[in-house]
Design a protein around this motif. Structure first.
Motif, PDB file in Angstrom:
ATOM      1  N   ILE A  77     -44.418  86.811 -15.283  1.00  0.00           N
ATOM      2  CA  ILE A  77     -44.552  87.059 -14.507  1.00  0.00           C
ATOM      3  C   ILE A  77     -45.764  87.142 -13.936  1.00  0.00           C
ATOM      4  O   ILE A  77     -46.730  87.741 -14.120  1.00  0.00           O
ATOM      5  N   SER A  78     -46.233  86.636 -12.406  1.00  0.00           N
ATOM      6  CA  SER A  78     -48.113  86.341 -12.225  1.00  0.00           C
ATOM      7  C   SER A  78     -48.384  87.389 -11.303  1.00  0.00           C
ATOM      8  O   SER A  78     -47.335  88.180 -10.680  1.00  0.00           O
ATOM      9  N   ASP A  79     -49.207  87.864 -11.000  1.00  0.00           N
ATOM     10  CA  ASP A  79     -49.483  89.301 -10.310  1.00  0.00           C
ATOM     11  C   ASP A  79     -49.968  88.637  -9.582  1.00  0.00           C
ATOM     12  O   ASP A  79     -51.525  89.351  -9.148  1.00  0.00           O
ATOM     13  N   GLU A  80     -50.603  86.870  -9.004  1.00  0.00           N
ATOM     14  CA  GLU A  80     -51.381  87.081  -8.076  1.00  0.00           C
ATOM     15  C   GLU A  80     -51.661  87.273  -6.761  1.00  0.00           C
ATOM     16  O   GLU A  80     -52.266  87.531  -5.979  1.00  0.00           O
ATOM     17  N   ASP A  89     -54.015  94.729  -6.094  1.00  0.00           N
ATOM     18  CA  ASP A  89     -54.978  95.666  -7.028  1.00  0.00           C
ATOM     19  C   ASP A  89     -55.937  94.642  -8.579  1.00  0.00           C
ATOM     20  O   ASP A  89     -56.509  95.690  -8.991  1.00  0.00           O
ATOM     21  N   ALA A  90     -54.644  93.662  -9.075  1.00  0.00           N
ATOM     22  CA  ALA A  90     -54.568  93.619  -9.659  1.00  0.00           C
ATOM     23  C   ALA A  90     -55.852  92.585 -10.048  1.00  0.00           C
ATOM     24  O   ALA A  90     -56.821  91.920 -11.447  1.00  0.00           O
ATOM     25  N   VAL A  91     -55.297  91.513  -9.036  1.00  0.00           N
ATOM     26  CA  VAL A  91     -56.995  90.210  -8.707  1.00  0.00           C
ATOM     27  C   VAL A  91     -58.624  91.298  -8.274  1.00  0.00           C
ATOM     28  O   VAL A  91     -58.798  90.704  -9.704  1.00  0.00           O
ATOM     29  N   ALA A  92     -57.930  92.337  -7.984  1.00  0.00           N
ATOM     30  CA  ALA A  92     -59.230  92.826  -7.689  1.00  0.00           C
ATOM     31  C   ALA A  92     -60.539  93.157  -8.587  1.00  0.00           C
ATOM     32  O   ALA A  92     -61.603  93.724  -9.098  1.00  0.00           O
ATOM     33  N   GLY A  93     -59.276  93.919  -9.428  1.00  0.00           N
ATOM     34  CA  GLY A  93     -59.669  94.331 -11.315  1.00  0.00           C
ATOM     35  C   GLY A  93     -60.302  93.448 -12.128  1.00  0.00           C
ATOM     36  O   GLY A  93     -61.540  93.426 -12.932  1.00  0.00           O
ATOM     37  N   ARG A  94     -60.272  91.659 -12.315  1.00  0.00           N
ATOM     38  CA  ARG A  94     -60.439  91.007 -12.996  1.00  0.00           C
ATOM     39  C   ARG A  94     -61.289  89.988 -11.781  1.00  0.00           C
ATOM     40  O   ARG A  94     -62.333  88.883 -12.525  1.00  0.00           O
TER      41      ARG A  94
END
Length: 238
Positions: A104-107, A111-116
């Protein structure tokens, strides 16, 4: 007669030797004294009858599960899923967490992308993608060999008019019906245009497949070929 009297006396003697059933055992459904003794022994706890196993209500003894191999299966499932206990069928019970699911991609999760990711790392990634972009220069149209028919690409680039612009005279009695019937016999507009040119087109139209006189049979359009050449010339100029 004497024989019958002796047999009756023997029967009375045997009945006198048999132990009488106590009054406490009468009228409670026992057919013989043995059944009565077994029930009395069980009631007094002397072990004559096996005691029933004590099982908590609604549970299955672990010994029964182990003998059936269910405990080992539960341990295998727990090791594979990371789950240490079962799931209660209750509306208030939370759904189990998905563990180690890499499919499962979180792209699309901001929030998930901004965290990394950061603006700098995103710019670096775009730069790497731009470096991998390649422009392939178009080559010349390959030369046809053998009896391949007229070159419709060459005709599209050299035709003096656009699609729908009348350029050649046509017989007014050709009719729309004849145009539709004959065009339906071709697998594609390219095939129709190639056959049209091989039969004397664009000046002549013996099958009536170019009724508007633009030189393009069955709705064939030269514009895609012309647009490809313009794009190639523009790339070459840059």
């Amino acid at each position: 007669m004497k024989k019958f009297l002796m047999m009756g006396a023997a029967a009375l003697a045997l009945a006198a030797c048999d132990t009488a059933v106590p009054d406490s055992g009468r009228g409670v459904g026992f057919d013989d004294y043995t059944a009565y003794e077994l029930e009395r022994a069980a009631a007094e706890g002397r072990g004559a009858l096996p005691a029933a196993p004590t099982v908590s209500e609604g549970a299955i003894p672990s010994s029964d599960l182990a003998s059936a191999g269910i405990g080992a299966q539960i341990d295998e499932v727990a090791a594979a899923t990371g789950r240490t206990q079962g799931i209660d069928a209750s509306p208030t019970n939370a759904a189990p967490a998905v563990i180690n699911n890499s499919g499962i991609s979180d792209e699309q999760d901001f929030d998930a992308v901004a965290g990394r990711e950061s603006i700098e790392s995103d710019a670096e990634r775009l730069s790497r993608m731009a470096d991998q972009y390649q422009i392939v220069d178009p080559g010349a149209v390959p030369t046809r060999h053998g009896d391949a028919g007229p070159n419709i690409v060459e005709y599209a680039l050299n035709a003096p008019n656009a699609k729908g612009q009348e350029w050649y005279s046509r017989f007014v009695m050709s009719g729309q019906g004849r145009f539709q019937r004959n065009c339906a016999k071709y697998a594609s507009p390219d095939e129709a245009q190639r056959d049209f040119l091989s039969r004397g087109g664009p000046e002549r139209d013996p099958k009536g497949i170019d009724p508007d006189g633009d030189g393009f049979a069955c709705g064939w359009d030269p514009e895609p070929f012309r647009a490809a050449v313009r794009a190639a010339q523009q790339e070459a100029g840059n």
